[in-house]
Design a protein around this motif. Structure first.
Motif, PDB file in Angstrom:
ATOM      1  N   GLY A  19      41.009  41.032  32.932  1.00  0.00           N
ATOM      2  CA  GLY A  19      40.166  40.860  34.106  1.00  0.00           C
ATOM      3  C   GLY A  19      39.968  42.110  34.928  1.00  0.00           C
ATOM      4  O   GLY A  19      39.007  42.223  35.683  1.00  0.00           O
ATOM      5  N   SER A  23      37.105  43.044  37.619  1.00  0.00           N
ATOM      6  CA  SER A  23      37.507  43.070  39.019  1.00  0.00           C
ATOM      7  C   SER A  23      37.165  44.409  39.657  1.00  0.00           C
ATOM      8  O   SER A  23      36.640  44.465  40.773  1.00  0.00           O
ATOM      9  N   ALA A  45      36.621  37.916  35.928  1.00  0.00           N
ATOM     10  CA  ALA A  45      38.008  38.313  36.202  1.00  0.00           C
ATOM     11  C   ALA A  45      38.887  37.078  36.389  1.00  0.00           C
ATOM     12  O   ALA A  45      39.994  37.007  35.846  1.00  0.00           O
ATOM     13  N   ASN A  54      42.201  38.134  42.269  1.00  0.00           N
ATOM     14  CA  ASN A  54      40.842  37.920  41.776  1.00  0.00           C
ATOM     15  C   ASN A  54      40.138  36.804  42.550  1.00  0.00           C
ATOM     16  O   ASN A  54      38.944  36.901  42.839  1.00  0.00           O
TER      17      ASN A  54
END
Length: 175
Positions: A19, A23, A45, A54
């Protein structure tokens, strides 16, 4: 920013199953106020790494885009994943205040205070919620707590406004 964007694009193009590239790129879009792209990246994410950070980032993008109900849900999920996440808890309080539900805002700030009892900003935020609700004594107690931790302009302005509303002109001028 351009170099960071290129790095995130490269990581994503290589089929990243993490992720963090989404992100990171989402944070760039968020800073650029491209909320649709930021939310799309934070969606990825969250899907790949459903972590509090996140959810908090996606909540920020949603809040900036005006989707406060979904932002609130994301802040709540972040706090569920990390019960002592003061940022997620105070952000919830802020949304409840925007919605005019001061009781729920105060509950969120209460949880934030329990998570970290030495953050003056949380006391100040709760003081503002108490003041909006008309609970002036509790508001004054919280802003006084905030000032014990940090003598700052924002808390002094809040206390000055409370004093002025109470008719304490000398106290307001002092603050």
């Amino acid at each position: 920013v351009d170099g960071a964007m290129e790095d995130y694009q490269k990581a994503i193009s290589l089929g990243s199953n993490r992720g963090s590239p989404y992100s990171g790129r989402g944070q760039i879009y968020l800073r650029q106020r491209d909320y649709a792209r930021a939310i799309a990246d934070f969606d990825q994410a969250v899907r790949l790494e459903p972590q509090a950070n996140n959810f908090t980032l996606r909540a920020q993008a949603r809040e900036e885009a005006g989707d406060i109900d979904r932002a609130l849900a994301d802040y709540q999920e972040a706090a569920r994943l990390e019960p002592k996440n003061v940022a997620a808890l105070t952000a919830q309080g802020g949304i409840w205040r925007k919605k005019g539900d001061f009781d729920k805002a105060i509950v969120a700030y209460d949880r934030a205070v329990l998570a970290d009892q030495e953050l003056p900003a949380t006391y100040k935020l709760r003081a503002e919620a108490y003041a909006a609700k008309g609970e002036r004594k509790r508001a004054m107690a919280d802003v006084s707590r905030a000032l014990k931790f940090s003598w700052d302009v924002s808390s002094l302005k809040t206390r000055g406004a409370l004093r002025l509303d109470d008719g304490d002109i000398d106290g307001a001028l002092h603050d």
